[in-house]
Design a protein around this motif. Structure first.
Motif, PDB file in Angstrom:
ATOM      1  N   THR A 113     -16.781 -49.958   3.532  1.00 50.01           N
ATOM      2  CA  THR A 113     -16.574 -49.902   4.972  1.00 50.01           C
ATOM      3  C   THR A 113     -15.521 -50.915   5.399  1.00 50.01           C
ATOM      4  OG1 THR A 113     -18.183 -51.590   5.629  1.00 50.01           O
ATOM      5  CG2 THR A 113     -19.016 -49.366   5.221  1.00 50.01           C
ATOM      6  N   GLY A 114     -15.050 -50.761   6.606  1.00 52.69           N
ATOM      7  CA  GLY A 114     -14.038 -51.659   7.144  1.00 52.69           C
ATOM      8  C   GLY A 114     -14.467 -53.110   7.080  1.00 52.69           C
ATOM      9  N   LEU A 115     -15.790 -53.339   7.135  1.00 54.70           N
ATOM     10  CA  LEU A 115     -16.299 -54.705   7.147  1.00 54.70           C
ATOM     11  C   LEU A 115     -16.500 -55.270   5.749  1.00 54.70           C
ATOM     12  CD1 LEU A 115     -16.679 -54.328  10.133  1.00 54.70           C
ATOM     13  CD2 LEU A 115     -19.030 -55.051   9.898  1.00 54.70           C
ATOM     14  N   GLY A 116     -16.362 -54.405   4.746  1.00 57.24           N
ATOM     15  CA  GLY A 116     -16.581 -54.883   3.388  1.00 57.24           C
ATOM     16  C   GLY A 116     -17.938 -54.523   2.835  1.00 57.24           C
ATOM     17  N   GLY A 117     -18.735 -53.803   3.615  1.00 56.28           N
ATOM     18  CA  GLY A 117     -20.007 -53.331   3.084  1.00 56.28           C
ATOM     19  C   GLY A 117     -19.778 -52.010   2.361  1.00 56.28           C
ATOM     20  N   THR A 118     -20.871 -51.419   1.853  1.00 56.21           N
ATOM     21  CA  THR A 118     -20.711 -50.105   1.229  1.00 56.21           C
ATOM     22  C   THR A 118     -21.668 -49.126   1.868  1.00 56.21           C
ATOM     23  OG1 THR A 118     -22.361 -50.588  -0.459  1.00 56.21           O
ATOM     24  CG2 THR A 118     -20.062 -51.017  -1.033  1.00 56.21           C
ATOM     25  N   ARG A 119     -21.278 -47.867   1.851  1.00 60.93           N
ATOM     26  CA  ARG A 119     -22.207 -46.847   2.291  1.00 60.93           C
ATOM     27  C   ARG A 119     -21.993 -45.599   1.441  1.00 60.93           C
ATOM     28  NH1 ARG A 119     -20.439 -42.589   6.519  1.00 60.93           N
ATOM     29  NH2 ARG A 119     -18.193 -42.862   6.524  1.00 60.93           N
TER      30      ARG A 119
ATOM     31  N   ALA B 198     -15.099 -59.816  12.570  1.00 60.75           N
ATOM     32  CA  ALA B 198     -16.401 -59.581  11.939  1.00 60.75           C
ATOM     33  C   ALA B 198     -16.669 -60.642  10.895  1.00 60.75           C
ATOM     34  CB  ALA B 198     -16.440 -58.197  11.300  1.00 60.75           C
ATOM     35  N   LYS B 199     -15.650 -60.981  10.133  1.00 61.15           N
ATOM     36  CA  LYS B 199     -15.816 -62.006   9.111  1.00 61.15           C
ATOM     37  C   LYS B 199     -16.197 -63.335   9.739  1.00 61.15           C
ATOM     38  CE  LYS B 199     -14.510 -63.812   4.817  1.00 61.15           C
ATOM     39  NZ  LYS B 199     -14.980 -65.114   5.194  1.00 61.15           N
ATOM     40  N   LYS B 200     -15.562 -63.659  10.869  1.00 60.01           N
ATOM     41  CA  LYS B 200     -15.895 -64.918  11.545  1.00 60.01           C
ATOM     42  C   LYS B 200     -17.357 -64.911  11.971  1.00 60.01           C
ATOM     43  CE  LYS B 200     -11.387 -66.223  13.294  1.00 60.01           C
ATOM     44  NZ  LYS B 200     -10.586 -66.705  14.393  1.00 60.01           N
ATOM     45  N   LEU B 201     -17.776 -63.804  12.549  1.00 62.26           N
ATOM     46  CA  LEU B 201     -19.159 -63.722  13.002  1.00 62.26           C
ATOM     47  C   LEU B 201     -20.114 -63.823  11.820  1.00 62.26           C
ATOM     48  CD1 LEU B 201     -18.753 -61.027  15.757  1.00 62.26           C
ATOM     49  CD2 LEU B 201     -19.779 -63.258  16.089  1.00 62.26           C
ATOM     50  N   LEU B 202     -19.794 -63.139  10.740  1.00 63.79           N
ATOM     51  CA  LEU B 202     -20.657 -63.195   9.555  1.00 63.79           C
ATOM     52  C   LEU B 202     -20.730 -64.615   9.005  1.00 63.79           C
ATOM     53  CD1 LEU B 202     -19.766 -59.868   7.789  1.00 63.79           C
ATOM     54  CD2 LEU B 202     -22.077 -60.657   8.242  1.00 63.79           C
ATOM     55  N   ASP B 203     -19.583 -65.279   8.957  1.00 64.83           N
ATOM     56  CA  ASP B 203     -19.577 -66.666   8.476  1.00 64.83           C
ATOM     57  C   ASP B 203     -20.484 -67.524   9.336  1.00 64.83           C
ATOM     58  OD1 ASP B 203     -16.059 -66.794   7.450  1.00 64.83           O
ATOM     59  OD2 ASP B 203     -17.881 -66.113   6.425  1.00 64.83           O
TER      60      ASP B 203
END
Lengths: 366, 358, 101
Positions: free
Chosen positions: B338-344, A13-18
């Motif tokens: 969240t797992g991605l680093g966002g917040t909810r 996910a980090k790669k995609l976001l980057d």
């Protein structure tokens, strides 16, 4: 769960976001059509992680949100009748009609049941031959094959005490209607992945051409959504407007042939009114003549419906992406998830409900 | 708060200060029993005002009553689960363990329980017998005595088979002060084990939703675990067993009672794969699914290590872990990373969580 | 509209003239109607929505998608952020031209 968990991998996910941050050089507004995608975006906080230039407009792909008020009122009237077992997906239970919702009907004595599959409703009909079982058949093209099969089975097995209250809506006409709107700001679409699993992708290239918008078939897991966004932004940055499939593991160009054949047999296209948006021609399905006997609207001649939409509710403008939920005067005041005026506030992925939660956090932190 | 009413029937809906909490529904709906916002409001805006000065309701799972220098914990709960028997347990287990745990959550040692049955006419004696066996076995396992009870029968069609109410009394040792209002910024949030288990087990045999799963209810008496935790000498601020409404409901209640913010780290939530899969199938969020043999503990970060050590040595706390913390920001709200680093925001559930198709 | 979940077909039988399967969703099992994927084999994966298999999962496509994600950003790692930043500031695409994604 295989084919699911891998697509939540935070490192990927980090790669995609980057990558998305890399390729975005100017503001773009894109719409994710499907409510399930909205849900995933809010759930994982994806919209917070995108570059500021990117705006996600939440689309009307929430069958809960767009089911016409009149049909909800009809559903409530049918569910309130003695002798009826009214079955529905969980999503519809709290959607407000003109004055009630299915939960209230249940508490007033109506036999309202939540089922996972329409086939469960058919089984209830078999187990309760002295009752009339009605299934609330809402949904987009993803759900229509299930509802179609249930009616097909009812006919084939001679189950007379079953009927379907149909309110199916179609995605491509909605995309067209959104693009036709003079106030439309949408520059690209993340098309609904599971709708395309059923229908294939062939309806979209003409739309991409006509309206000159990229359309990227997108899945639902975090990586799928990010990839859909990434591909859309790249097209926009490069000035292309094509159909792309970012969900190839579940979507092929031709879709599901057997399902499409059944849909052609059981349903026929009809004009459909979308709650909050209005009439979109040829944008829905109703039962074909061959299966009309299973149409709950016919079987239960429900007259005396006086629909009464809240004058304050601006769901329609939210569904079209014309306003953000907090721009509605009733937002957070007369209209809250506890007391929703429209479906976008009650549905789990309705934009208004999602914004209500975020807004509170921002207010508290400011 | 609202005006206390004089007599039943005197409720003045318009006089309520809080904006329209119950006015939207003139009748009780299932959500009022869900353990979420609707339940809380029913208590706050209907029952407490009606009880007036007679009400001395405390916010915790059990009430602390001081009698002659001894502090007692007193709690009651009614069990209406359907089906009566589900993978890993029955209404009998819940009826004992649920109330035992409510008492244990104030740090008290549960001693005695009452059992009141409301049974639908036509219920098979064999089924009732199985429920009673299960209840007896759970009581023996928990080491508590069943000292008084009652039995009523209602017309067929009104009882769903068997309802059980248990009320329990426990003793609170001196110096123990565990209350939902005590959470403070800087505290850690510990969960005693895997979440979402009980709710999935029950749902898997509910009509209309049946699915096959190996998940078995985690119903268990936690007073022994709590005693071990208290014995470490740590200053435990709050304990809660996250039953209806799940971890989300419990943490929201504590956040509001203590006026602190709570942050959760999604990646550290111990959710078994089978629960994830079932929730994925039905579109449910494990944070809102009921647990029956788990507890949440809020305590100063410095005490975390020794409490975790004690928990890991106990059969009901072997996989306890830290899942979040209490902070100054956003008081009264629970926010998850969240797992991605966002917040909810993890809001208080409204009523029952329903399976969805969207 | 779209909550569909992938699962593995464990057994197949005909019920009421319709092919039904027991599908394993990583531990959770549910009955699923195979009317729309009639030629599915035991061991294959299907996408299930409200009790119906609506599509078969394409394993090759899944693996390729994941591999593509993994390859993203490899050039950035090799050349470091400075290059990417400079390119962006200059308004140049980065990485330059080598893959059409």
């Amino acid at each position: 769960m295989k084919y699911l968990d891998e697509f939540s991998n935070p490192d990927l996910a980090k790669k995609l976001l980057d990558q998305i941050h890399q390729v975005t050089t100017q503001p773009w507004a894109m719409m994710e059509v499907c409510g399930g995608q909205t849900h995933s975006i809010i759930r994982h906080g994806i919209d917070q992680l995108l570059p500021d230039e990117l705006e996600l407009i939440h689309g009307p792909g929430c069958p809960v949100c767009v089911t016409p008020l009149e049909i909800i009122d009809r559903a409530l009237a049918i569910a309130a009748r003695p002798g009826v077992i009214f079955c529905s997906f969980g999503d519809m239970l709290r959607v407000p009609g003109s004055s009630q919702d299915l939960f209230r009907i249940k508490s007033a004595g109506g036999d309202v049941r939540v089922v996972y599959s329409p086939l469960d409703a058919l089984n209830l009909a078999r187990e309760n031959p002295d009752r009339e079982v009605v299934f609330f058949g809402i949904g987009f093209e993803t759900t229509a094959p299930a509802n179609a099969m249930t009616v097909y089975q009812a006919k084939r097995l001679g189950i007379k005490n079953f009927s379907l209250l149909v309110s199916h809506v179609l995605v491509p006409p909605a995309v067209a209607a959104i693009m036709e709107s003079p106030t439309c700001r949408v520059q690209g679409f993340l098309a609904a992945g599971h709708v395309c699993s059923v229908m294939g992708t062939q309806e979209y290239p003409p739309l991409a051409d006509k309206y000159q918008v990229p359309i990227v078939v997108t899945g639902f897991e975090p990586l799928d959504i990010l990839e859909g966004i990434r591909k859309t932004v790249i097209q926009l940055e490069e000035g292309r407007y094509e159909l792309e499939n970012a969900y190839p593991r579940a979507v092929s160009a031709e879709g599901n042939k057997a399902a499409k054949e059944m849909l052609n047999d059981v349903f026929e296209v009809t004009d459909r009114s979308w709650r909050g948006i209005g009439m979109i021609p040829q944008s829905g399905w109703k039962l074909s003549d061959k299966y009309r006997e299973f149409d709950a609207e016919q079987r239960f001649q429900v007259t005396d419906i006086h629909t009464d939409e809240s004058t304050l509710c601006r769901s329609g403008e939210v569904l079209q992406g014309l306003i953000k939920p907090h721009e509605c005067a009733a937002f957070g005041k007369e209209c809250t998830p506890r007391n929703p005026l429209g479906a976008t506030m009650v549905s789990s992925e309705g934009a208004c409900a999602a914004y209500y939660l975020y807004r509170r956090l921002e207010l508290v932190e400011s | 708060m609202a005006q206390p009413a004089g007599e039943a029937g005197d409720l003045d809906f318009d006089a309520w200060v809080c904006p329209a909490p119950l006015r939207d529904s003139p009748t009780i709906v299932m959500g009022h029993g869900g353990g979420g916002a609707l339940s809380a409001e029913l208590i706050e805006h209907l029952f407490l005002p009606a009880f007036g000065e007679a009400a001395d309701a405390q916010l915790g799972d059990s009430a602390i009553v001081e009698i002659g220098g001894t502090r007692l914990a007193f709690s009651t709960d009614s069990y209406v689960v359907k089906p009566l028997f589900f993978p890993g347990g029955s209404i009998g287990d819940l009826a004992v363990n649920g109330t035992v745990n409510d008492i244990a959550m104030s740090g008290a040692s549960p001693l005695v329980l009452s059992t009141a049955f409301i049974i639908e006419e036509g219920t098979e004696l064999a089924e009732l017998g199985r429920v009673a066996e299960a209840l007896g076995a759970a009581a023996r396992k928990a080491g508590i005595k069943l000292v008084t009870g009652d039995t009523k029968v209602v017309d067929s069609g009104n009882g769903d088979g068997v309802f059980v109410n248990t009320a329990g009394i426990g003793v609170l040792a001196d110096g123990v002060d565990i209350r939902p209002e005590r959470a403070s910024p800087g505290d850690v949030v510990i969960v005693s084990g895997e979440i979402g288990v009980h709710g999935v087990a029950v749902m898997s045999c509910r009509e209309g939703l049946e699915f096959g799963t190996t998940v078995r209810s985690d119903s268990a008496p936690l007073h022994g675990l709590v005693a071990d935790m208290v014995a470490t000498g740590a200053d435990i601020h709050a304990l809660r067993d996250p039953t209806r409404g799940g971890v989300a409901a419990s943490l929201n209640e504590i956040a509001k009672a203590s006026k602190v913010g709570v942050t959760l780290v999604e990646r550290s939530l111990p959710i078994p794969q089978t629960v994830r899969d079932a929730c994925g199938l039905l579109g449910l969020d494990p944070l809102y699914v009921a647990n029956e043999g788990k507890l949440l503990a809020i305590l100063p970060a410095d005490d975390a290590d020794r409490v975790l050590e004690a928990m890991h040595a106990h059969e009901y706390g072997w996989d306890a872990c830290i899942i979040g913390s209490c902070i100054d920001a956003h008081p009264g709200m629970v926010v998850a990373q969240t797992g991605l680093g966002g917040t909810r925001v993890v809001d208080l559930p409204l009523g029952e969580q329903l399976p969805r198709i969207c | 509209m779209c909550l569909a979940v992938p699962g593995r077909v464990v057994s197949i039988e005909e019920r009421d003239l319709t092919p039904m399967a027991e599908v394993d969703f990583g531990g959770v099992k549910k009955d699923v109607c195979l009317q729309y994927i009639p030629d599915i084999q035991i061991g294959e994966y299907v996408m299930v929505h409200v009790g119906f298999a609506i599509q078969r999962m394409d394993e090759a496509a899944a693996l390729e998608t994941l591999a593509n994600f993994d390859k993203l950003g490899i050039l950035e790692e090799e050349f470091g952020d400075g290059f990417a930043l400079a390119a962006k500031q200059a308004g140049e695409p980065y990485p330059p031209e080598e893959e059409s994604r």
